[in-house]
Design an enzyme around this catalytic site. Structure first.
Site, PDB file in Angstrom:
ATOM      1  N   ASP A  23      -4.101  -4.382  -6.910  1.00 42.66           N
ATOM      2  CA  ASP A  23      -4.278  -4.776  -5.514  1.00 42.66           C
ATOM      3  C   ASP A  23      -2.933  -5.164  -4.920  1.00 42.66           C
ATOM      4  O   ASP A  23      -2.169  -5.939  -5.511  1.00 42.66           O
ATOM      5  CB  ASP A  23      -5.244  -5.960  -5.450  1.00 42.66           C
ATOM      6  CG  ASP A  23      -5.369  -6.515  -4.044  1.00 42.66           C
ATOM      7  OD1 ASP A  23      -6.082  -5.910  -3.228  1.00 42.66           O
ATOM      8  OD2 ASP A  23      -4.717  -7.552  -3.748  1.00 42.66           O
ATOM      9  N   HIS A  75       0.868  -1.187   0.000  1.00 35.87           N
ATOM     10  CA  HIS A  75       0.000   0.000   0.000  1.00 35.87           C
ATOM     11  C   HIS A  75       0.901   1.232   0.000  1.00 35.87           C
ATOM     12  O   HIS A  75       1.217   1.790   1.055  1.00 35.87           O
ATOM     13  CB  HIS A  75      -0.911  -0.004   1.226  1.00 35.87           C
ATOM     14  CG  HIS A  75      -1.834  -1.186   1.299  1.00 35.87           C
ATOM     15  ND1 HIS A  75      -1.399  -2.449   1.677  1.00 35.87           N
ATOM     16  CD2 HIS A  75      -3.155  -1.316   1.035  1.00 35.87           C
ATOM     17  CE1 HIS A  75      -2.419  -3.287   1.653  1.00 35.87           C
ATOM     18  NE2 HIS A  75      -3.494  -2.626   1.258  1.00 35.87           N
ATOM     19  N   ASP A  84       1.458  -2.165   4.894  1.00 36.50           N
ATOM     20  CA  ASP A  84       0.930  -1.085   5.732  1.00 36.50           C
ATOM     21  C   ASP A  84      -0.413  -0.571   5.219  1.00 36.50           C
ATOM     22  O   ASP A  84      -0.535   0.584   4.798  1.00 36.50           O
ATOM     23  CB  ASP A  84       1.945   0.059   5.873  1.00 36.50           C
ATOM     24  CG  ASP A  84       2.392   0.622   4.531  1.00 36.50           C
ATOM     25  OD1 ASP A  84       2.158  -0.030   3.503  1.00 36.50           O
ATOM     26  OD2 ASP A  84       2.949   1.736   4.513  1.00 36.50           O
ATOM     27  N   SER A 108       7.112   5.872   2.554  1.00 36.31           N
ATOM     28  CA  SER A 108       8.043   4.739   2.523  1.00 36.31           C
ATOM     29  C   SER A 108       8.701   4.560   1.150  1.00 36.31           C
ATOM     30  O   SER A 108       9.897   4.259   1.087  1.00 36.31           O
ATOM     31  CB  SER A 108       7.314   3.455   2.930  1.00 36.31           C
ATOM     32  OG  SER A 108       6.660   3.622   4.156  1.00 36.31           O
TER      33      SER A 108
END
Length: 279
Positions: free
Chosen positions: A142, A42, A163, A99
């Protein structure tokens, strides 16, 4: 499921916990010359403007990264802040790296990054923010399905960050099941799972489910608590680390209490426990 926007929360105390842990994990990977892979389920947009309407509406970064800014810090914290200064292009705190950007700015030439993001607007911004990094692949799909399709990655050593926003309670079980499958496909990979500490404490069953299905590997749980449990909102941040580097618990023990103290939190507490020991 696509309503979450991290721009409201970028640079908050949970990001500080997650990204300092990530910085230490990247440092460990970079100790060896052999290239590594990084995958994220994510990814968000990868870079956040702290002057934006979203960031200013909540102001969460002011009780997070802003508390560390401009202070003398340990080496790992300074590395993290140096990345923030690089993306801010200023000695002022203007932007915050997600990130993906933090990782990209810690890579070497042969390291590879694979980023998943399903939200249409977020992935558009992610592609734009990652366009200068030749070793980064952005995938509009996804996160769970996309990462599994790439395991085991090449290079074969590396890190997977999970996350999600945990907007629905079913996500906790989905993460637990996904981790079990990911470990089957990439048994030597390091996995970091971020999770929120909320009053409902749904993370507890998720952690138990993951530990039950994992092979004999080290499983380290780090919790970064800033408040007493409350009816709404996070009271802390959790990071579950599977196959962590050697003596990683000591690194967190040395670093995080001092960071937490700087946040001037309402009820600060840092916990660190092995849920499973490697043989």
């Amino acid at each position: 499921m696509l309503s979450y926007q991290h721009g409201f929360h970028a640079g908050n105390f949970a990001d500080v916990h997650k990204h300092l842990t990530l910085q230490l994990l990247l440092n460990a990977l970079n100790k060896k010359a052999k290239p590594w892979s990084y995958l994220e389920t994510h990814s968000g947009r990868g870079l956040y403007d702290l002057s934006s309407e979203q960031a200013q509406k909540t102001g969460e970064f002011r009780d997070g990264v802003a508390k560390l800014w401009g202070q003398k810090q340990p080496e790992a914290v300074q590395q993290y802040l140096s990345v923030i200064a690089e993306v801010s292009q200023s000695d002022q705190l203007l932007h915050y790296p997600g990130s993906p950007t933090l990782t990209a700015l810690n890579t070497r030439e042969l390291d590879q990054i694979h980023l998943m993001e399903l939200h249409p607007q977020e992935v558009k911004e992610l592609k734009r923010n990652m366009r200068l990094f030749a070793n980064v692949g952005v995938h509009h799909r996804d996160g769970y399905e996309g990462v599994l399709s790439l395991l085991p990655p090449k290079p074969n050593r590396g890190l997977l960050l999970i996350d999600p926003a945990y907007e629905v309670k079913e996500e906790y079980q989905q993460v637990a099941s996904f981790v079990g499958e990911a470990m089957k496909r990439w048994p030597n990979g390091q996995i970091a799972v971020w999770y929120p500490l909320l009053a409902a404490n749904r993370h507890e069953n998720m952690l138990k489910a993951m530990v039950r299905q994992l092979p004999d590997v080290g499983v380290l749980d780090s919790q970064f608590i800033v408040a007493e449990p409350k009816e709404r909102g996070m009271y802390g941040s959790g990071m579950l680390l599977i196959n962590p580097p050697w003596q990683f618990d000591q690194q967190l023990e040395e670093l995080l209490p001092g960071v937490l103290a700087q946040l001037n939190a309402e009820a600060p507490e840092m916990t660190l426990r092995w849920l499973k020991q490697a043989p």
